[in-house]
Design a protein around this motif. Structure first.
Motif, PDB file in Angstrom:
ATOM      1  N   GLY A  19      50.471  43.756  45.050  1.00 47.00           N
ATOM      2  CA  GLY A  19      49.814  44.974  44.591  1.00 47.00           C
ATOM      3  C   GLY A  19      49.045  44.754  43.296  1.00 47.00           C
ATOM      4  N   ILE A  20      49.654  44.039  42.359  1.00 46.59           N
ATOM      5  CA  ILE A  20      49.007  43.783  41.068  1.00 46.59           C
ATOM      6  C   ILE A  20      47.770  42.903  41.235  1.00 46.59           C
ATOM      7  N   PHE A  21      47.878  41.862  42.049  1.00 50.07           N
ATOM      8  CA  PHE A  21      46.742  40.962  42.255  1.00 50.07           C
ATOM      9  C   PHE A  21      45.584  41.678  42.953  1.00 50.07           C
ATOM     10  N   THR A  22      45.918  42.589  43.864  1.00 49.23           N
ATOM     11  CA  THR A  22      44.873  43.388  44.519  1.00 49.23           C
ATOM     12  C   THR A  22      44.194  44.289  43.499  1.00 49.23           C
ATOM     13  N   ARG A  23      44.994  44.898  42.634  1.00 50.57           N
ATOM     14  CA  ARG A  23      44.445  45.765  41.577  1.00 50.57           C
ATOM     15  C   ARG A  23      43.548  44.980  40.624  1.00 50.57           C
ATOM     16  N   LEU A  24      43.997  43.793  40.229  1.00 49.17           N
ATOM     17  CA  LEU A  24      43.194  42.959  39.330  1.00 49.17           C
ATOM     18  C   LEU A  24      41.845  42.613  39.953  1.00 49.17           C
ATOM     19  N   LEU A  61      40.239  44.378  42.532  1.00 47.27           N
ATOM     20  CA  LEU A  61      39.417  45.560  42.824  1.00 47.27           C
ATOM     21  C   LEU A  61      38.996  46.298  41.556  1.00 47.27           C
ATOM     22  N   ARG A  62      39.935  46.524  40.669  1.00 41.89           N
ATOM     23  CA  ARG A  62      39.660  47.341  39.491  1.00 41.89           C
ATOM     24  C   ARG A  62      39.018  46.552  38.357  1.00 41.89           C
ATOM     25  N   ASP A  63      39.501  45.305  38.203  1.00 31.61           N
ATOM     26  CA  ASP A  63      39.091  44.524  37.038  1.00 31.61           C
ATOM     27  C   ASP A  63      38.120  43.392  37.371  1.00 31.61           C
ATOM     28  N   GLY A  64      37.817  43.240  38.651  1.00 32.77           N
ATOM     29  CA  GLY A  64      36.861  42.210  39.060  1.00 32.77           C
ATOM     30  C   GLY A  64      37.367  40.790  38.925  1.00 32.77           C
ATOM     31  N   LYS A  65      38.687  40.606  38.831  1.00 32.69           N
ATOM     32  CA  LYS A  65      39.275  39.268  38.699  1.00 32.69           C
ATOM     33  C   LYS A  65      39.622  38.725  40.086  1.00 32.69           C
ATOM     34  N   LYS A  66      38.614  38.242  40.767  1.00 37.35           N
ATOM     35  CA  LYS A  66      38.730  37.850  42.169  1.00 37.35           C
ATOM     36  C   LYS A  66      39.645  36.646  42.387  1.00 37.35           C
ATOM     37  N   LYS A  67      39.854  35.832  41.355  1.00 34.15           N
ATOM     38  CA  LYS A  67      40.634  34.610  41.522  1.00 34.15           C
ATOM     39  C   LYS A  67      42.067  34.883  41.991  1.00 34.15           C
ATOM     40  N   TYR A  68      42.580  36.078  41.675  1.00 30.62           N
ATOM     41  CA  TYR A  68      43.959  36.395  42.036  1.00 30.62           C
ATOM     42  C   TYR A  68      44.156  36.581  43.537  1.00 30.62           C
ATOM     43  N   ILE A  69      43.095  36.925  44.239  1.00 30.51           N
ATOM     44  CA  ILE A  69      43.180  37.114  45.684  1.00 30.51           C
ATOM     45  C   ILE A  69      43.625  35.824  46.370  1.00 30.51           C
ATOM     46  N   LYS A  70      43.230  34.679  45.798  1.00 28.09           N
ATOM     47  CA  LYS A  70      43.573  33.380  46.390  1.00 28.09           C
ATOM     48  C   LYS A  70      45.081  33.118  46.384  1.00 28.09           C
ATOM     49  N   LEU A  71      45.807  33.819  45.515  1.00 28.76           N
ATOM     50  CA  LEU A  71      47.254  33.610  45.408  1.00 28.76           C
ATOM     51  C   LEU A  71      48.055  34.470  46.382  1.00 28.76           C
ATOM     52  N   ILE A  72      47.415  35.458  46.986  1.00 31.42           N
ATOM     53  CA  ILE A  72      48.132  36.392  47.860  1.00 31.42           C
ATOM     54  C   ILE A  72      48.688  35.734  49.123  1.00 31.42           C
ATOM     55  N   PRO A  73      47.961  34.839  49.805  1.00 34.57           N
ATOM     56  CA  PRO A  73      48.534  34.219  51.011  1.00 34.57           C
ATOM     57  C   PRO A  73      49.865  33.503  50.763  1.00 34.57           C
ATOM     58  N   TYR A  74      49.969  32.767  49.653  1.00 30.73           N
ATOM     59  CA  TYR A  74      51.238  32.088  49.356  1.00 30.73           C
ATOM     60  C   TYR A  74      52.325  33.093  49.003  1.00 30.73           C
ATOM     61  N   THR A  75      51.948  34.200  48.390  1.00 33.84           N
ATOM     62  CA  THR A  75      52.924  35.249  48.084  1.00 33.84           C
ATOM     63  C   THR A  75      53.516  35.805  49.373  1.00 33.84           C
ATOM     64  N   TRP A  76      52.679  35.988  50.387  1.00 33.14           N
ATOM     65  CA  TRP A  76      53.166  36.414  51.704  1.00 33.14           C
ATOM     66  C   TRP A  76      54.118  35.373  52.288  1.00 33.14           C
ATOM     67  N   GLU A  77      53.811  34.098  52.111  1.00 34.05           N
ATOM     68  CA  GLU A  77      54.677  33.030  52.616  1.00 34.05           C
ATOM     69  C   GLU A  77      56.072  33.128  51.999  1.00 34.05           C
ATOM     70  N   LEU A  78      56.123  33.394  50.710  1.00 30.70           N
ATOM     71  CA  LEU A  78      57.401  33.519  50.017  1.00 30.70           C
ATOM     72  C   LEU A  78      58.190  34.719  50.526  1.00 30.70           C
ATOM     73  N   ILE A  79      57.506  35.824  50.748  1.00 26.40           N
ATOM     74  CA  ILE A  79      58.171  37.015  51.290  1.00 26.40           C
ATOM     75  C   ILE A  79      58.707  36.715  52.677  1.00 26.40           C
ATOM     76  N   ASN A  80      57.886  36.095  53.510  1.00 23.96           N
ATOM     77  CA  ASN A  80      58.304  35.704  54.852  1.00 23.96           C
ATOM     78  C   ASN A  80      59.557  34.847  54.830  1.00 23.96           C
ATOM     79  N   MET A  81      59.557  33.867  53.943  1.00 20.30           N
ATOM     80  CA  MET A  81      60.685  32.938  53.848  1.00 20.30           C
ATOM     81  C   MET A  81      61.987  33.663  53.527  1.00 20.30           C
TER      82      MET A  81
END
Length: 240
Positions: A189-194, A196-216
């Motif tokens: 949620g925070i990375f999506t906010r960063l 969309l709201r703050d234009g810090k697109k680099k954080y989107i690249k970290l979301i797939p691995y975050t999903w992997e950790l949740i899955n695990m």
């Protein structure tokens, strides 16, 4: 404290990662011995460290609904998911065993740890709370910024257990996994906010691995059954 983060050191080839992680665990164990909740801040005023209560955990997890689900679900699905997600999160939090009774840095990972003359310094502690002792370990082991293997994660986790006395391992594992999943949902949620709201697109690249950790984590504990079903119904490509 300089600019030499543990993250930078670990990214170098031939670095003994477990050596540094053991030093970090030793530090974490010392931090968790902090008893005084009344802290004198840099303005020489008393600051009372608040507790990491249920309300804070719920609000953090709901950042996933507010930002990520809002962006990725359509129409009435958004409202339905938000309501069901809140209910599931409340049930999960009710299954935590340990009290809120230790110092929790709240963002305890290798990017916030500095190497200073062979000792480890801690930065970014302004959001510290008094909470569950499994939280900072989950932040460190399931760090979305620094990928490690499942076997390595277990070595770090087991080293922490060896340092603890009279710890009921099954209850601690339960809390560790719940808090890891809640934290990483919050992070999505925070990375999506960063982005969309703050234009810090680099954080989107970290979301797939975050999903992997949740899955695990949700695969290993029946306590996540309702969450797994809810996420798989709405985010089929993410939860498998």
């Amino acid at each position: 404290l300089g600019n030499k983060t543990i993250f930078k050191i670990l990214k170098k080839k031939n670095t003994n990662k477990l050596f540094y992680f053991k030093k970090i665990i030793d530090l974490l164990c010392r931090m968790q011995l902090i008893k005084n909740r009344n802290i004198t801040n840099f303005k020489n005023k008393i600051y009372y460290i608040p507790k990491y209560n249920e309300k804070v955990l719920i609000n953090e997890a709901n950042l996933f609904s507010k930002w990520y689900a809002e962006q990725n679900l359509k129409g009435s699905k958004k409202k339905t998911f938000s309501k069901e997600f809140d209910e599931v999160i409340r049930k999960l939090i009710s299954k935590l065993h340990f009290k809120n009774d230790v110092f929790v840095h709240r963002d305890f990972h290798v990017s916030n740890l500095m190497l200073v003359r062979d000792k480890i310094g801690v930065i970014d502690s302004q959001d510290a709370l008094i909470g569950n002792k499994a939280y900072d370990l989950a932040s460190l082991v399931d760090d979305v910024r620094f990928k490690t293997s499942k076997s390595f994660k277990k070595k770090v986790y087991d080293y922490y257990l060896k340092k603890q006395k009279n710890l009921i391992k099954s209850k601690f594992k339960n809390d560790f996994e719940i808090l890891s999943v809640l934290r990483n949902l919050k992070i999505i949620g925070i990375f999506t906010r960063l982005s969309l709201r703050d234009g810090k697109k680099k954080y989107i690249k970290l979301i797939p691995y975050t999903w992997e950790l949740i899955n695990m984590r949700i695969k290993e504990n029946e306590v996540f059954l309702d969450l797994k079903n809810l996420l798989s119904q709405n985010f089929k490509k993410k939860i498998k």
